[in-house]
Design an enzyme around this catalytic site. Sequence first.
Site, mmCIF file in Angstrom:
data_model
loop_
_atom_site.group_PDB
_atom_site.id
_atom_site.type_symbol
_atom_site.label_atom_id
_atom_site.label_comp_id
_atom_site.label_asym_id
_atom_site.label_seq_id
_atom_site.Cartn_x
_atom_site.Cartn_y
_atom_site.Cartn_z
ATOM 1 N N LYS A 1 49.422 143.069 -20.095
ATOM 2 C CA LYS A 1 48.849 141.691 -20.887
ATOM 3 C C LYS A 1 50.019 140.823 -20.664
ATOM 4 O O LYS A 1 49.838 139.556 -20.753
ATOM 5 C CB LYS A 1 48.079 141.760 -22.266
ATOM 6 C CG LYS A 1 47.044 142.819 -22.251
ATOM 7 C CD LYS A 1 46.758 142.811 -23.881
ATOM 8 C CE LYS A 1 45.422 143.622 -23.899
ATOM 9 N NZ LYS A 1 45.066 143.701 -25.257
ATOM 10 N N GLY A 2 51.245 141.344 -20.713
ATOM 11 C CA GLY A 2 52.365 140.555 -21.093
ATOM 12 C C GLY A 2 52.924 139.624 -20.054
ATOM 13 O O GLY A 2 53.229 138.264 -20.379
ATOM 14 N N GLU B 1 56.034 140.201 -13.547
ATOM 15 C CA GLU B 1 56.325 140.894 -14.702
ATOM 16 C C GLU B 1 57.001 139.867 -15.933
ATOM 17 O O GLU B 1 57.627 139.097 -15.551
ATOM 18 C CB GLU B 1 57.199 142.046 -14.779
ATOM 19 C CG GLU B 1 56.679 143.316 -14.568
ATOM 20 C CD GLU B 1 56.071 143.927 -15.974
ATOM 21 O OE1 GLU B 1 55.821 143.069 -16.617
ATOM 22 O OE2 GLU B 1 55.983 145.292 -16.031
ATOM 23 N N ASP B 2 56.591 140.240 -17.057
ATOM 24 C CA ASP B 2 57.103 139.441 -18.224
ATOM 25 C C ASP B 2 58.598 139.721 -18.683
ATOM 26 O O ASP B 2 59.534 138.887 -18.715
ATOM 27 C CB ASP B 2 56.260 139.577 -19.542
ATOM 28 C CG ASP B 2 56.090 140.843 -20.044
ATOM 29 O OD1 ASP B 2 56.331 141.803 -19.247
ATOM 30 O OD2 ASP B 2 55.640 141.474 -21.190
ATOM 31 N N ASP C 1 62.606 145.971 -18.795
ATOM 32 C CA ASP C 1 63.204 146.412 -19.865
ATOM 33 C C ASP C 1 63.960 147.760 -19.415
ATOM 34 O O ASP C 1 64.983 147.613 -18.486
ATOM 35 C CB ASP C 1 62.452 146.594 -21.109
ATOM 36 C CG ASP C 1 62.747 146.920 -22.339
ATOM 37 O OD1 ASP C 1 64.190 146.788 -22.543
ATOM 38 O OD2 ASP C 1 62.045 146.988 -23.181
ATOM 39 N N LYS D 1 66.114 142.340 -19.464
ATOM 40 C CA LYS D 1 67.207 143.059 -20.680
ATOM 41 C C LYS D 1 67.990 144.151 -19.851
ATOM 42 O O LYS D 1 67.433 145.615 -20.383
ATOM 43 C CB LYS D 1 66.219 143.613 -21.766
ATOM 44 C CG LYS D 1 66.910 143.641 -23.019
ATOM 45 C CD LYS D 1 66.056 144.152 -24.159
ATOM 46 C CE LYS D 1 65.005 143.252 -24.642
ATOM 47 N NZ LYS D 1 64.058 144.059 -25.590
ATOM 48 N N PHE E 1 64.568 142.592 -30.245
ATOM 49 C CA PHE E 1 63.021 142.445 -30.012
ATOM 50 C C PHE E 1 62.576 141.212 -29.657
ATOM 51 O O PHE E 1 62.688 140.282 -30.479
ATOM 52 C CB PHE E 1 62.466 143.021 -31.174
ATOM 53 C CG PHE E 1 61.173 143.537 -30.880
ATOM 54 C CD1 PHE E 1 60.116 142.704 -30.755
ATOM 55 C CD2 PHE E 1 60.673 144.991 -31.006
ATOM 56 C CE1 PHE E 1 58.748 143.031 -30.541
ATOM 57 C CE2 PHE E 1 59.422 145.290 -30.729
ATOM 58 C CZ PHE E 1 58.633 144.459 -30.341
ATOM 59 N N VAL E 2 62.148 140.887 -28.488
ATOM 60 C CA VAL E 2 61.860 139.239 -28.192
ATOM 61 C C VAL E 2 60.292 139.332 -28.021
ATOM 62 O O VAL E 2 59.466 140.214 -27.736
ATOM 63 C CB VAL E 2 62.304 138.936 -26.647
ATOM 64 C CG1 VAL E 2 63.929 138.884 -26.922
ATOM 65 C CG2 VAL E 2 62.177 139.792 -25.738
ATOM 66 N N ASP F 1 54.626 140.414 -26.834
ATOM 67 C CA ASP F 1 54.009 140.454 -28.221
ATOM 68 C C ASP F 1 54.794 141.452 -29.082
ATOM 69 O O ASP F 1 55.538 142.177 -28.501
ATOM 70 C CB ASP F 1 52.640 140.818 -28.042
ATOM 71 C CG ASP F 1 52.517 142.701 -27.596
ATOM 72 O OD1 ASP F 1 52.062 143.211 -28.385
ATOM 73 O OD2 ASP F 1 53.254 142.870 -26.612
ATOM 74 N N ARG G 1 52.280 136.333 -28.537
ATOM 75 C CA ARG G 1 52.317 136.160 -26.925
ATOM 76 C C ARG G 1 52.189 134.736 -26.894
ATOM 77 O O ARG G 1 52.527 134.089 -25.843
ATOM 78 C CB ARG G 1 50.968 136.867 -26.493
ATOM 79 C CG ARG G 1 51.073 138.296 -26.386
ATOM 80 C CD ARG G 1 49.805 138.878 -25.593
ATOM 81 N NE ARG G 1 49.668 140.340 -25.780
ATOM 82 C CZ ARG G 1 50.584 141.042 -25.130
ATOM 83 N NH1 ARG G 1 51.372 140.841 -24.351
ATOM 84 N NH2 ARG G 1 50.206 142.311 -25.263
#
Length: 183
Positions: free
Chosen positions: A45-46, A102-103, A106, A134, A155-156, A162, A168
């Site tokens: 969902k990101g 992609e959001d 990571d 990241k 933690f973003v 989210d 979000r």
Amino acid sequence: MKAMDEDILQVLVTEEQLKAKVQQLGEQISRDYEGKDLLLVSILKGSVVFMADIMRAIKIPSAIDFMVVSSYGGANTTTTGLVKIIKDLDSDLSGKDVLIVEDILDTGVTLSKLVPMLKMRRPNSVKICAILDKPERRKADIHADYLGFQVPDEFVVGYGLDYDEKYRNLPYVGVLKPEVYSK
């Protein structure tokens, strides 16, 4: 009612910076994929907020599709390392130029498993567009072909990212206060 902003330690990327970067990426993607059969694949969902913005910033014909892929679960803040396809693509990838939207890039674990799987479906190309990176957390040798911003190992949340399905809808990317996710 408590405002979401109260849970944010600091803003890393403002709404204005996001808009400017999305326009820049859209122009670059439009040039690079001119005359190609572009398929944007949103990893839900990101990436939904970024996908909505980037597809409008791309000025060439393109199709869209969606996947739900997970290596996280629920309120977990760390990857399980196992990649699970929850919703697969509806599109045939043969002969298409696939751009995964992609959001955040990571650990890279999810995309390092997903990219080879998509390549087996005979597209012309598979590339990655991520609004955030990241790199300190990378566990897999993978990078974005189109990238917005590097963020620190914090933690973003916001702009689609989210914590426990919340935050979000923040129009910026911010660091979540540790007391929120360490309860």
